[in-house]
Every structure is written in C-alpha cells, then in structure tokens.
Design an enzyme around this catalytic site. Structure first.
Site, mmCIF file in Angstrom:
data_model
loop_
_atom_site.group_PDB
_atom_site.id
_atom_site.type_symbol
_atom_site.label_atom_id
_atom_site.label_comp_id
_atom_site.label_asym_id
_atom_site.label_seq_id
_atom_site.Cartn_x
_atom_site.Cartn_y
_atom_site.Cartn_z
ATOM 1 N N GLU A 313 45.649 46.377 22.519
ATOM 2 C CA GLU A 313 45.061 45.881 21.386
ATOM 3 C C GLU A 313 45.809 46.969 20.261
ATOM 4 O O GLU A 313 46.446 47.864 20.431
ATOM 5 C CB GLU A 313 43.612 46.314 21.292
ATOM 6 C CG GLU A 313 43.133 47.620 21.671
ATOM 7 C CD GLU A 313 43.534 48.963 21.145
ATOM 8 O OE1 GLU A 313 43.954 48.847 19.891
ATOM 9 O OE2 GLU A 313 43.863 50.016 21.640
ATOM 10 N N GLY A 464 48.251 53.110 22.474
ATOM 11 C CA GLY A 464 47.516 51.854 22.397
ATOM 12 C C GLY A 464 48.512 50.878 22.806
ATOM 13 O O GLY A 464 49.297 51.128 23.736
ATOM 14 N N GLU A 465 48.279 49.599 22.269
ATOM 15 C CA GLU A 465 49.061 48.574 22.415
ATOM 16 C C GLU A 465 49.071 48.021 24.164
ATOM 17 O O GLU A 465 49.954 47.319 24.430
ATOM 18 C CB GLU A 465 50.514 48.834 22.037
ATOM 19 C CG GLU A 465 50.787 49.140 20.623
ATOM 20 C CD GLU A 465 52.021 49.821 20.228
ATOM 21 O OE1 GLU A 465 53.166 49.165 20.944
ATOM 22 O OE2 GLU A 465 52.357 50.359 19.404
ATOM 23 N N GLY A 466 48.324 48.691 24.901
ATOM 24 C CA GLY A 466 48.360 48.329 26.253
ATOM 25 C C GLY A 466 49.368 49.039 26.985
ATOM 26 O O GLY A 466 49.504 48.837 28.170
#
Length: 490
Positions: A313, A464-466
């Site tokens: 996300e 973040g960002e996976g």
C-alpha cells in the site's frame, strides 16, 4: 452426519491425540448415592459439573505453564470407559490431550475453521429474566481450511528431509502452512505470484499527522506502474508481477492503474467517516473479485500468478488510519498502536495519538466499539468510520485470495490491519496468511499477535509499498525450494 459436515469435520485438526505426549481420560465415579454427595440431592449431575470444573482448573494451570490442552469428545462414552476398563457406574467425560502447542491461535480453532462462530455477548447474557432472544444461526464459511491429511503431510514433508527438525525455524512453519493450503508440493509454482499495491490519500492528513503531502502517493503509484518504485523493484526481484490499484489517490485517476476509487463523501475520521458504508461494501467486493481472479484466472498477471499474492500500500496518513482501525478492533489504547510513521517526529506522534483518540471517541458515540464488533454490520461500520479505501480494498483482496485457495503475504501495519478486518469477518482466512515482516510501527506487533502470525523478517522497514512482503515472498520461495528439492532420509 451429512456428507458436507462429515468432510468439514476432517478439517478440525483431530490428530492431537497422536501428537500429544500425555493423554488423560477423565472419569466420574457416580456409584455413591446422590444424597451423600453435596449438591446432588437437588441437581443430579452436580458431580459431573464438578469434574468439568476440575478439567477447567487443569486447563488453566496447563496454559500458565505454557502447555496446551485439547478435550477430545469424539469417542462414545461407553467405548472410552471400556478402554480404561472403568466399572459400571463410572462415567467418562472425555480424553484430554496435553502437550506443547505449535501455534498461537488468535481465535478458537472451531471458529477459525468455519465450524462455528462465537456468539455476541448480548445474545447470551440476560439481565434478571430470560428474554427469549435466540442466537442467530452461523452462515456457511466461504473459505476452505486445509484438510487434516494435508496439514499432517505438509509437516511430515519437513521431517523427512536431510536436515535437523525445524532447521529453518519460522520459515519451516510458513512452508508447512503453504503446503497445507495448496495441498502439497505438486501445486506450488515458484515462478509466479503477484504484488497488489493499493494507493489512496487520506483527509486525516489535514491534522498534520504526516511529514509528506498528497503528491507523494501519486508519485509512488506512478513509479510502481512504471516498475521503478522500491516495492515494484523488490517484487520483480522476487519473481512477482505487479498490479497497481488507484483506491482514492488525490486528483485524477492514476494512469495505468486499476481504478477502484470511492464515489461517496469522505472525511477526516475526527469530524466524519472516512468512507460511506456503500463505498466500503463496494471496495470490499471489488478487492475480493481481484483476489479470486489472481488465483483462479491469472490472465491479468503476466507472471502467471497461481497461489501467492503479496499485499502493498501507499497512502499519506495511512499509518494513522490503520492505527485507528486497529485500536477499534482490538480495544487497544491509542498510545499502544500509534508510532512514528515515515519521517515523523515526536510532536507529530503526539498529534497522531490525539487524532486517533478523537476518532475513537466519535466512533464510540456512534456505537462502534470493540465490544460491538462481533457483528458483521458493526465491523463494516468501524472500517467505514475509521478506515482508508486502500485498507478496505486489501481486506477484500485477502478474502478473495483465501476463498480461491491461495496464500496472502502481508507487509506492514496497514496491510496487516486489512487482514485483521478480513479475519474478523471470516476467521478461517487466518490459515491463508503469512506475515512477511514486522515493521517499526508500534501497533504492528499487536495486530500480528491478534492474527496469530509470526513474521518472517524483522528489519525495521519503513518503506511500505509491499517491499517487505516482496522480500519475504522471495525468502518463502527459497524455503519452498529447499523443502521440495533437498535430499531425503526416507
């Protein structure tokens, strides 16, 4: 039993009687006349109740010592009494399996496996008089649990390789889970998988709870579409394809992303709901549809995803949003779930705590509290009042992947909160989760504990960002290869 119930019964981990080092058959000697036993003159079964209380005391003592107890009630009482040659007049209450548990389940096993559901407190506690209310029936589970034979076979596959038992530690347990869910090594594809990155902005940013402005969300989403963000590069390195979802990025839709933006009014958590109930339902269903398609029909994924979906996300302010949802679902104090977030300082953390506390106060005034979160409608109300669109969407993805028989790898706090939302709605989903990492966010540990998950990585990531989920996906694939290709002793 009808065939469906009989098959479902086999999913309930009934092998404890073989695995536990100690078995205890509890019997009640009822040969003494009832009048000579305190309580039995009025309640004939008081002696049986006392034996049940003794079992409960044993159970509590065992748990205090780190032991687990299973109460096996599948044997006919007469057969069990015959096993220990109990004389007539001595009744058996069941077989207790005592040993060391190999998991830390967040909810009762029968609930996690879709066999039954905990009733809301208000449905079973009456004041002064029985009011005639009935417990609503449990709806059927849409998520299949691993079969008992698949669980045993997955664990046994690790025992047979040329290596000490449990050589890979937490990874071994994750591999066991994946193999059990997928039904064995033959169904594992090591060259596939998908990272789903959902992006959205949050009006809670107005309260100065983030060091970044809304333009960052769009920049990261666009870089991910171009396969050049940290999360995208990590995913590609792990052999994962990338699907970007615009779940509410400020401004025009992100080019190249799936557009799943909320249509209704949105607010800042403190003064109004983050989403409308209609948008929350739509996002959940849209996420579930994507999750099912990635496992069942991977046409939209060039890597050919077949079972593995990592969650990611990006959203300015979403650690505050995730902390608010976690606090509401877990009944936790805001101070326990609020952390620094990326780029924040101590003054910003104080503002985040104030915002989360105010949001929870408003939710409580609407009747949306932890104690009321046992019903599906109230859970959805909590998510709509306090959640972000990307969190709701990823909760749907988690549900859809589990329904299709796949495995979800979680990233940081926001994705884990999304999984918590899904598991609270359908406890059996927990069997399909792997915690990729534990981030630096305070609340992440509490959410992982509530999910019963032990993370594969603990690198204090803030990306973040996976990125963490993608790194863990590569690690998990390596562990699966070790399990399936290492020399065997038998």
């Amino acid at each position: 039993m009808d065939p469906d119930s009989g098959r479902h019964l086999l999913d309930l981990d009934l092998e404890g009687i073989r695995e536990a080092p100690v078995g205890i058959v509890v019997c009640c000697d009822r040969r003494t006349p009832a009048g000579d036993v305190l309580g039995r003159a009025t309640f004939q079964d008081a002696d049986l109740w006392s034996c049940a209380c003794a079992i409960q005391n044993l159970w509590l003592c065992a748990r205090a010592a780190g032991l687990g107890v299973g109460w096996v009630t599948l044997f006919e009482p007469g057969d069990l009494a015959g096993l220990v040659e109990a004389p007539d007049g001595v009744e058996s209450l069941g077989w207790l399996c005592v040993g060391w548990p190999d998991e830390r389940p967040p909810t009762p096993g029968l609930e996690r496996r879709g066999w039954s559901e905990k009733a809301p407190l208000e449905a079973v506690v009456m004041r002064d008089r029985w009011d005639g209310r009935r417990i609503p029936p449990r709806s059927g589970s849409r998520v299949a649990m691993p079969s008992q034979s698949a669980v045993v076979a997955a664990h046994d596959s690790g025992d047979a390789i040329l290596s000490p038992l449990g050589a890979l530690g937490v990874l071994d347990r994750a591999v066991d889970k994946v193999l059990a869910v997928l039904g064995g090594p033959a169904n594992v594809r090591l060259d596939g998988g998908t990272l789903v990155l959902a992006a959205a902005d949050h009006l809670v940013r107005r309260h100065d709870v983030s060091a970044y402005d809304f333009t960052v969300t769009r920049s990261v989403a666009e870089a991910t579409v171009a396969r050049s963000s940290v999360g995208a590069v990590a995913a590609l390195s792990a052999g994962l394809d990338v699907v970007v979802v615009d779940a509410g990025v400020e401004g025009d839709p992100v080019a190249g992303a799936l557009c799943r933006r909320p249509a209704g009014h949105r607010s800042d958590l403190v003064h109004g709901d983050a989403l409308t109930l209609d948008d929350a339902r739509t996002l959940l269903d849209a996420g579930a549809g994507l999750g099912r398609s990635l496992v069942r029909d991977p046409a939209g994924s060039s890597a050919g995803a077949s079972w593995l979906v990592a969650l990611g996300e990006v959203g300015i302010g979403n650690t505050t949003v995730a902390a608010a949802v976690a606090a509401a679902l877990l009944g936790a104090d805001p101070g326990a779930v609020v952390g620094l977030g990326a780029g924040a300082d101590s003054a910003m953390v104080d503002r985040k705590r104030e915002v989360v506390a105010a949001a929870l106060e408003r939710a409580t005034s609407l009747g949306l509290t932890n104690s009321s979160a046992s019903s599906s409608a109230n859970r959805l109300g909590i998510v709509a009042a306090l959640g972000g669109p990307e969190i709701v969407f990823l909760a749907g993805v988690t549900r859809g992947v589990a329904e299709a028989g796949g495995v979800v790898i979680l990233d940081g706090l926001a994705t884990s909160v999304a999984a918590l939302v899904a598991v609270r709605e359908e406890p059996a989903i927990a069997a399909h989760l792997v915690a990729g990492q534990r981030s630096r966010e305070n609340g992440h540990r509490l959410v992982l504990e509530a999910l019963g998950q032990e993370p594969l990585l603990d690198l204090r990531l803030r990306a973040g960002e996976g990125a963490g989920a993608s790194l863990a996906a590569g690690l998990l694939k390596s562990a699966l290869r070790i399990r399936t290709e290492t020399a065997r002793t038998v």
